[in-house]
Write a protein that holds these residues in place. Structure first.
Motif, PDB file in Angstrom:
ATOM      1  N   LEU A  21       0.828  -1.199   0.000  1.00 51.48           N
ATOM      2  CA  LEU A  21       0.000   0.000   0.000  1.00 51.48           C
ATOM      3  C   LEU A  21       0.863   1.250   0.000  1.00 51.48           C
ATOM      4  O   LEU A  21       0.620   2.194  -0.762  1.00 51.48           O
ATOM      5  N   ASP A  22       1.890   1.272   0.851  1.00 53.30           N
ATOM      6  CA  ASP A  22       2.763   2.448   0.916  1.00 53.30           C
ATOM      7  C   ASP A  22       3.453   2.701  -0.419  1.00 53.30           C
ATOM      8  O   ASP A  22       3.567   3.854  -0.867  1.00 53.30           O
ATOM      9  N   LEU A  23       3.916   1.628  -1.070  1.00 49.63           N
ATOM     10  CA  LEU A  23       4.626   1.800  -2.342  1.00 49.63           C
ATOM     11  C   LEU A  23       3.698   2.314  -3.439  1.00 49.63           C
ATOM     12  O   LEU A  23       4.051   3.231  -4.190  1.00 49.63           O
ATOM     13  N   VAL A  24       2.500   1.721  -3.545  1.00 48.54           N
ATOM     14  CA  VAL A  24       1.565   2.166  -4.580  1.00 48.54           C
ATOM     15  C   VAL A  24       1.095   3.588  -4.289  1.00 48.54           C
ATOM     16  O   VAL A  24       1.029   4.439  -5.190  1.00 48.54           O
ATOM     17  N   LEU A  25       0.782   3.859  -3.035  1.00 44.59           N
ATOM     18  CA  LEU A  25       0.306   5.192  -2.664  1.00 44.59           C
ATOM     19  C   LEU A  25       1.373   6.244  -2.933  1.00 44.59           C
ATOM     20  O   LEU A  25       1.080   7.343  -3.429  1.00 44.59           O
ATOM     21  N   ALA A  26       2.638   5.913  -2.629  1.00 46.99           N
ATOM     22  CA  ALA A  26       3.723   6.857  -2.894  1.00 46.99           C
ATOM     23  C   ALA A  26       3.872   7.104  -4.389  1.00 46.99           C
ATOM     24  O   ALA A  26       4.080   8.245  -4.827  1.00 46.99           O
ATOM     25  N   ALA A  27       3.754   6.035  -5.189  1.00 46.49           N
ATOM     26  CA  ALA A  27       3.922   6.177  -6.638  1.00 46.49           C
ATOM     27  C   ALA A  27       2.829   7.046  -7.248  1.00 46.49           C
ATOM     28  O   ALA A  27       3.116   7.966  -8.025  1.00 46.49           O
ATOM     29  N   VAL A  28       1.569   6.773  -6.906  1.00 44.32           N
ATOM     30  CA  VAL A  28       0.485   7.553  -7.525  1.00 44.32           C
ATOM     31  C   VAL A  28       0.457   8.974  -6.978  1.00 44.32           C
ATOM     32  O   VAL A  28       0.091   9.918  -7.693  1.00 44.32           O
ATOM     33  N   THR A  29       0.864   9.153  -5.718  1.00 46.77           N
ATOM     34  CA  THR A  29       0.950  10.505  -5.172  1.00 46.77           C
ATOM     35  C   THR A  29       2.018  11.311  -5.901  1.00 46.77           C
ATOM     36  O   THR A  29       1.864  12.520  -6.119  1.00 46.77           O
ATOM     37  N   ALA A  30       3.088  10.624  -6.307  1.00 44.49           N
ATOM     38  CA  ALA A  30       4.169  11.279  -7.051  1.00 44.49           C
ATOM     39  C   ALA A  30       3.829  11.456  -8.526  1.00 44.49           C
ATOM     40  O   ALA A  30       4.672  11.935  -9.294  1.00 44.49           O
ATOM     41  N   GLY A  31       2.624  11.057  -8.932  1.00 46.75           N
ATOM     42  CA  GLY A  31       2.204  11.245 -10.314  1.00 46.75           C
ATOM     43  C   GLY A  31       2.620  10.145 -11.258  1.00 46.75           C
ATOM     44  O   GLY A  31       2.600  10.327 -12.477  1.00 46.75           O
ATOM     45  N   ARG A  32       2.974   8.983 -10.723  1.00 45.59           N
ATOM     46  CA  ARG A  32       3.458   7.893 -11.560  1.00 45.59           C
ATOM     47  C   ARG A  32       2.355   6.871 -11.837  1.00 45.59           C
ATOM     48  O   ARG A  32       1.415   6.731 -11.065  1.00 45.59           O
ATOM     49  N   ASP A  33       2.509   6.161 -12.945  1.00 46.21           N
ATOM     50  CA  ASP A  33       1.622   5.065 -13.307  1.00 46.21           C
ATOM     51  C   ASP A  33       2.272   3.759 -12.858  1.00 46.21           C
ATOM     52  O   ASP A  33       3.500   3.635 -12.835  1.00 46.21           O
ATOM     53  N   VAL A  34       1.443   2.770 -12.503  1.00 47.81           N
ATOM     54  CA  VAL A  34       1.969   1.556 -11.879  1.00 47.81           C
ATOM     55  C   VAL A  34       1.332   0.318 -12.514  1.00 47.81           C
ATOM     56  O   VAL A  34       0.121   0.289 -12.748  1.00 47.81           O
ATOM     57  N   VAL A  35       2.173  -0.699 -12.779  1.00 54.06           N
ATOM     58  CA  VAL A  35       1.663  -2.010 -13.162  1.00 54.06           C
ATOM     59  C   VAL A  35       1.922  -2.957 -11.991  1.00 54.06           C
ATOM     60  O   VAL A  35       3.029  -3.009 -11.449  1.00 54.06           O
ATOM     61  N   LEU A  36       0.881  -3.664 -11.584  1.00 52.46           N
ATOM     62  CA  LEU A  36       0.952  -4.609 -10.474  1.00 52.46           C
ATOM     63  C   LEU A  36       1.017  -6.010 -11.056  1.00 52.46           C
ATOM     64  O   LEU A  36       0.110  -6.428 -11.777  1.00 52.46           O
ATOM     65  N   GLU A  37       2.074  -6.725 -10.758  1.00 51.34           N
ATOM     66  CA  GLU A  37       2.282  -8.042 -11.349  1.00 51.34           C
ATOM     67  C   GLU A  37       2.174  -9.112 -10.270  1.00 51.34           C
ATOM     68  O   GLU A  37       2.907  -9.095  -9.280  1.00 51.34           O
ATOM     69  N   GLY A  38       1.246 -10.044 -10.471  1.00 51.20           N
ATOM     70  CA  GLY A  38       1.067 -11.110  -9.500  1.00 51.20           C
ATOM     71  C   GLY A  38      -0.111 -11.979  -9.870  1.00 51.20           C
ATOM     72  O   GLY A  38      -0.913 -11.629 -10.744  1.00 51.20           O
ATOM     73  N   ALA A 150      -2.363  -0.912 -14.073  1.00 48.25           N
ATOM     74  CA  ALA A 150      -2.604  -2.167 -14.784  1.00 48.25           C
ATOM     75  C   ALA A 150      -2.184  -3.340 -13.933  1.00 48.25           C
ATOM     76  O   ALA A 150      -1.407  -3.197 -12.980  1.00 48.25           O
ATOM     77  N   SER A 151      -2.707  -4.520 -14.284  1.00 48.49           N
ATOM     78  CA  SER A 151      -2.287  -5.747 -13.613  1.00 48.49           C
ATOM     79  C   SER A 151      -1.855  -6.768 -14.651  1.00 48.49           C
ATOM     80  O   SER A 151      -2.295  -6.736 -15.802  1.00 48.49           O
ATOM     81  N   MET A 152      -0.970  -7.668 -14.225  1.00 49.25           N
ATOM     82  CA  MET A 152      -0.514  -8.768 -15.076  1.00 49.25           C
ATOM     83  C   MET A 152      -0.375 -10.011 -14.218  1.00 49.25           C
ATOM     84  O   MET A 152       0.029  -9.938 -13.061  1.00 49.25           O
ATOM     85  N   ASN A 153      -0.728 -11.163 -14.799  1.00 47.54           N
ATOM     86  CA  ASN A 153      -0.541 -12.446 -14.128  1.00 47.54           C
ATOM     87  C   ASN A 153       0.662 -13.133 -14.761  1.00 47.54           C
ATOM     88  O   ASN A 153       0.589 -13.588 -15.900  1.00 47.54           O
ATOM     89  N   PRO A 154       1.784 -13.226 -14.043  1.00 55.01           N
ATOM     90  CA  PRO A 154       3.002 -13.791 -14.649  1.00 55.01           C
ATOM     91  C   PRO A 154       2.947 -15.293 -14.840  1.00 55.01           C
ATOM     92  O   PRO A 154       3.827 -15.864 -15.482  1.00 55.01           O
ATOM     93  N   TYR A 155       1.921 -15.955 -14.277  1.00 59.85           N
ATOM     94  CA  TYR A 155       1.875 -17.414 -14.322  1.00 59.85           C
ATOM     95  C   TYR A 155       0.953 -17.954 -15.400  1.00 59.85           C
ATOM     96  O   TYR A 155       0.765 -19.155 -15.514  1.00 59.85           O
ATOM     97  N   ASP A 156       0.349 -17.094 -16.186  1.00 59.06           N
ATOM     98  CA  ASP A 156      -0.594 -17.535 -17.208  1.00 59.06           C
ATOM     99  C   ASP A 156      -0.185 -16.936 -18.548  1.00 59.06           C
ATOM    100  O   ASP A 156      -0.289 -15.738 -18.761  1.00 59.06           O
ATOM    101  N   ASN A 157       0.297 -17.781 -19.457  1.00 57.56           N
ATOM    102  CA  ASN A 157       0.767 -17.304 -20.757  1.00 57.56           C
ATOM    103  C   ASN A 157      -0.224 -17.550 -21.889  1.00 57.56           C
ATOM    104  O   ASN A 157       0.036 -17.187 -23.029  1.00 57.56           O
ATOM    105  N   VAL A 158      -1.369 -18.172 -21.578  1.00 56.69           N
ATOM    106  CA  VAL A 158      -2.348 -18.477 -22.610  1.00 56.69           C
ATOM    107  C   VAL A 158      -3.078 -17.194 -23.006  1.00 56.69           C
ATOM    108  O   VAL A 158      -3.655 -16.502 -22.172  1.00 56.69           O
ATOM    109  N   GLY A 159      -3.038 -16.884 -24.304  1.00 56.44           N
ATOM    110  CA  GLY A 159      -3.742 -15.714 -24.804  1.00 56.44           C
ATOM    111  C   GLY A 159      -3.080 -14.399 -24.478  1.00 56.44           C
ATOM    112  O   GLY A 159      -3.700 -13.344 -24.604  1.00 56.44           O
TER     113      GLY A 159
END
Length: 285
Positions: A21-38, A150-159
């Motif tokens: 939460l702290d990392l995402v909140l700091a990034a968006v507060t600083a005006g940055r875009d974030v991709v969450l991978e998991g 954005a989000s990405m699932n690193p464990y699913d390569n189908v499609g």
């Protein structure tokens, strides 16, 4: 409300995930875009929804898939009105990207790597310049709180498709894994309202065991444990106190679609779930 109070408000809606939460909140507060991978069920959208709720801005969700064309993301002119009136700014129908820019919301693209490359390229100007030039409409400038997440699932390569370096370079990246068992148990208790601690612990243990089984390419997320507990308790209402039979039936129903058996295995989802349940019961005997 100051930054610390807002953070505390967001944290109340989460189980664990304080560092993330702290990392995402700091990034968006600083005006940055974030991709969450998991993998699925790791609180990616929950964190972002909490931030937008605290900030009082829209959360604009887009499903990343092969059907997400640039026109669906950006918007299009109403065909019927174009025939009657010709092209104009008045008959332009904004897509989710423009909606998020004009309202200062978070555009959240779920499963980013399932979207076509030409669609993702339409994000470049919005992310780099905070502006998009629309033919026959003009230039749309984003409100200051607009972010692209954005989000990405690193464990699913189908499609999925490879994301170009020019697109990837626009994001900060945060990797999220599964949470510890005690936090997953707390999540299940909150989401189901159940007070049956043994059932919750068994559901979480069984769900977590699917993530390391050698015959499975993909295990189940905590959502599987949530459904397992809810279904088992519904069976208990129908047939009395849950025993091994109803809980195993609930596990088959809740988990079998959430796991993926390796192509080299002859096992079925049901036989693997039964095997894991038998091991769990034997260990607890």
């Amino acid at each position: 409300m100051n930054a610390l109070a807002r953070r505390a408000e967001i944290a109340r809606g989460l189980v664990g995930r304080q560092r993330e939460l702290d990392l995402v909140l700091a990034a968006v507060t600083a005006g940055r875009d974030v991709v969450l991978e998991g993998p699925p069920g790791t609180s990616k959208s929950t964190i972002l929804r909490g931030i937008t709720a605290a900030w009082g801005i829209p959360f604009v969700l887009v499903e990343g898939n092969a059907d997400l064309t640039p026109a669906k993301l950006v918007g299009h002119h109403n065909p019927a009105r174009v025939l009657q009136e010709d092209y104009s700014a008045a008959n332009f129908v904004p897509g989710p990207l423009i909606q998020a820019m004009e309202t200062g919301g978070f555009l959240y693209i779920e499963e980013l790597n399932r979207a076509p490359e030409d669609t993702l390229n339409t994000l470049l100007a919005a992310m780099a310049e905070r502006q998009v030039a629309l033919p026959r409409v003009g230039t749309v400038t984003a409100v200051a709180t607009f972010r692209v997440l954005a989000s990405m699932n690193p464990y699913d390569n189908v499609g999925t498709a490879r994301i170009s370096a020019s697109v990837y370079d626009r994001w900060c990246r945060l990797a999220l894994g599964y949470q510890p068992a005690e936090e997953e148990e707390a999540i299940v208790a909150v989401r189901t309202g159940s007070t049956n601690r043994r059932l919750i612990a068994d559901a979480v243990a069984l769900t977590r065991a699917t993530r390391t089984h050698p015959d499975l390419r993909r295990g189940a997320s905590v959502r599987g444990a949530i459904d397992l507990v809810s279904i088992a308790e519904a069976l208990a209402d129908l047939h009395g106190d849950p025993d091994d039979g109803p809980v195993l039936d609930a596990a088959h129903l809740a988990l079998s679609a959430r796991i993926a058996v390796d192509e080299t295995s002859d096992a079925t989802p049901e036989t693997i779930i039964t095997e894991l349940w038998d091991r769990l019961r034997a260990a607890g005997a």
